[in-house]
Design an enzyme around this catalytic site. Structure first.
Site, PDB file in Angstrom:
ATOM      1  N   CYS A   1       0.453  -1.289  -0.377  1.00  0.00           N
ATOM      2  CA  CYS A   1      -0.435  -0.042  -0.140  1.00  0.00           C
ATOM      3  C   CYS A   1       0.909   1.501  -0.037  1.00  0.00           C
ATOM      4  O   CYS A   1       1.988   1.095   0.264  1.00  0.00           O
ATOM      5  CB  CYS A   1      -0.854  -0.193   1.061  1.00  0.00           C
ATOM      6  SG  CYS A   1      -1.915   1.310   0.940  1.00  0.00           S
TER       7      CYS A   1
ATOM      8  N   ARG B   1     -12.923   1.442  -4.449  1.00  0.00           N
ATOM      9  CA  ARG B   1     -12.406   1.004  -2.689  1.00  0.00           C
ATOM     10  C   ARG B   1     -11.828   2.262  -2.412  1.00  0.00           C
ATOM     11  O   ARG B   1     -12.124   3.004  -1.491  1.00  0.00           O
ATOM     12  CB  ARG B   1     -11.645   0.172  -2.580  1.00  0.00           C
ATOM     13  CG  ARG B   1     -11.277  -0.151  -1.143  1.00  0.00           C
ATOM     14  CD  ARG B   1     -10.313  -1.554  -0.990  1.00  0.00           C
ATOM     15  NE  ARG B   1      -9.905  -1.598  -0.374  1.00  0.00           N
ATOM     16  CZ  ARG B   1      -8.995  -1.338   0.609  1.00  0.00           C
ATOM     17  NH1 ARG B   1      -8.143  -0.676   0.416  1.00  0.00           N
ATOM     18  NH2 ARG B   1      -8.481  -1.479   2.239  1.00  0.00           N
TER      19      ARG B   1
ATOM     20  N   GLY C   1      16.935  -7.034  17.808  1.00  0.00           N
ATOM     21  CA  GLY C   1      16.034  -8.588  17.941  1.00  0.00           C
ATOM     22  C   GLY C   1      15.965  -9.309  17.224  1.00  0.00           C
ATOM     23  O   GLY C   1      15.145  -9.869  17.285  1.00  0.00           O
TER      24      GLY C   1
END
Length: 532
Positions: free
Chosen positions: A348, A444, A516
């Protein structure tokens, strides 16, 4: 407890630890609390920043139970409960009937996209609603006059023999035989009529019949297929040994009151979408999702009002929204669930093109807190790339997560696999890409009447993820381990801990985020799960 009070509690705990260093050596709960409450991070921030899932890390709690004790039951709307908090996105490279069936079998929900004619979307919904674990409600049927060449075509298309034969070659007609692989293997002339080779000494069962009863008959008869007939001897469905095994293997299946698999479908918000809704309701759809990149519009509110007046029992999910004000408007209109997310999907580009959206962790936290007070579940839509993101979305208040890229590339997603540089891939595209817009998704983005189409998404490809049968259990188990590490047995406990401030989090610096993940290796291969 309000966010200001939680923030004050965090400050008081910190001050208590700072004033008396000797006290830190004592087993005093006030001095042993690390991290911060969600309210402090999201409600008391003075940095004026929005946060993503990667910006936060959850501190572990105390474990006093096994991972097998974790339960993931949740609500997707006011009236629909799922066994697994997963919803597949209504994208044309993610969800059609195969995905919707697979999601429901694993306790989730599939939402079929509407980038297709009404009759095609209705057909996809019917495939889901007529599918029963163990039962084939719309089996391929041939007539006695069909040739073996036609049978070969069926085998090529559907991958199996074991075809029931009826008087006129249609379902709900007189069953006259069945043709199996052993009946035709040694016949060289493929123009031979099926009537001359089919098996007519049949083992059948009359409706109604349970899977347990059918399994007993298949076991004693040693047959692979069991035709189900009515009192007149007409074929009504087919039971296969393979599908009975599948029924046994999917104990989490989410079903409607009529025992059919749950199925959702996306629709637009234009007047002609009301015709689509009527057809979908007739096909038995359980929930409709109003598909819009910006849900706080007069079009959507009018559509919700019409839906609740015309189909008061139909569950309606609205969105997409990212603010509490947007959520209020749609809840006031009558939605039963909300999708949260704008411009955060992997394909997107809305935030880049339109400068509108919100970092997903902040959006989910704020909207979910407001919606929970109104009794409306929230679906976190977008920004999810791994099980850690899913756990954080649920911790922030989402009842479910909607997945696009994580499910694209599975066997059940639409499209064909292809190889590129030795890697097996599938196509994946955003509904805001120009390619998808030309098929109808421009509605949309309120662009169906626009002469110039502005893309809000891209097209690409994703790596093969294998079948849902191995992928969804991996995702479920990862989430279960996450809840166990936090010290909560189910999503209710997780949210209660988050609301009370017992669940603690910290913000991560870029260096902490790097630490991490996998680091310090020359090369490595990511293997998340073993396909079966």
């Amino acid at each position: 407890m309000g966010s200001s009070r939680m923030g004050a509690d965090d400050t008081e705990r910190r001050k208590s630890a700072e004033v008396s260093p000797e006290k830190n050596l004592m087993d005093d709960d006030a001095t042993l609390v690390d991290g911060y409450s969600l309210a402090t991070i999201f409600g008391g921030s003075v940095s004026h920043s929005g946060y993503t899932y990667d910006d936060i890390i959850v501190l572990p709690g105390e474990i006093d139970f096994g991972v097998e004790a974790v339960r993931l039951d949740t609500r997707v709307t006011r009236g629909i409960t799922l066994r697994t908090p997963f919803v597949s996105s209504p994208m044309d490279t993610v969800t059609e009937s195969a995905m919707a069936i697979g999601m429901a079998q694993h306790g989730g929900l599939g939402v079929i996209h509407y980038n297709m004619p009404i009759e095609d979307q209705v057909a996809e919904v019917r495939k889901v609603k007529t599918y029963k674990n163990g039962f084939i409600s719309d089996p391929v049927v041939l007539s006695p006059d069909a040739s073996l060449a036609e049978l070969d075509d069926v085998k090529e298309k559907y991958g199996h023999y074991g075809i029931p034969i009826t008087a006129d070659g249609k379902l709900h007609s007189k069953l006259v035989g069945i043709v199996t692989k052993r009946d035709v293997d040694l016949v060289e002339d493929r123009s031979t009529r099926i009537a001359t080779v089919m098996t007519t000494d049949l083992v059948t069962v009359s409706e109604p019949v349970t899977l347990k009863e059918a399994n007993a008959i298949l076991t004693t008869s040693k047959k692979g297929k069991l035709p189900v007939v009515n009192a007149a001897g007409d074929l009504v469905s087919l039971i296969s040994r393979t599908d009975l095994r599948k029924a046994r293997d999917y104990p989490l299946s989410t079903v409607a009151p009529d025992k059919t698999l749950l199925c959702g479908a996306a629709v637009g918000t234009r007047p002609n979408d009301r015709v689509r809704v009527a057809a979908l309701v007739d096909a038995g759809v359980d929930v409709v999702v109003l598909d819009s990149s910006q849900g706080d519009s007069c079009f959507q509110k009018d559509m919700v009002a019409w839906l609740k007046q015309t189909y008061p029992l139909l569950q309606v999910i609205g969105g997409n929204v990212v603010t509490r004000r947007q959520a209020k408007h749609l809840i006031d209109a009558g939605v039963d669930g909300l999708r949260v997310g704008m411009g955060v999907g992997s394909i997107c580009t809305t935030q880049v093109v339109c400068a509108c959206g919100r970092p997903q962790a902040s959006a989910v936290y704020d909207v979910a807190r407001y919606a929970a007070a109104r009794g409306v579940p929230v679906i976190a839509d977008g920004g999810v790339g791994n099980t850690g993101h899913i756990i954080k979305a649920l911790m922030l208040g989402a009842s479910c997560v909607m997945m696009g890229s994580m499910l694209a590339g599975t066997d059940e997603s639409p499209g064909e696999y292809f190889f590129q540089d030795g890697v097996r891939l599938k196509r994946y595209r955003g509904m805001g890409s120009l390619e998808a817009m030309t098929c109808g998704s421009d509605k949309r983005y309120f662009a169906s009447q626009s002469k110039v189409k502005v893309a809000q998404g891209v097209s690409g490809s994703v790596v093969d993820k294998g079948p849902l049968a191995s992928y969804i259990p991996y995702l479920r188990q990862g989430i279960a381990h996450g809840l166990q590490d936090v010290g909560t047995r189910d999503l209710g406990e997780l949210k209660a801990a988050a609301d009370s401030g017992d669940l603690r989090v910290e913000l991560r610096s870029p260096a902490a985020q790097k630490e991490g993940g996998v680091h310090g290796l020359h090369s490595y291969v990511v293997r998340t799960h073993q396909s079966t």
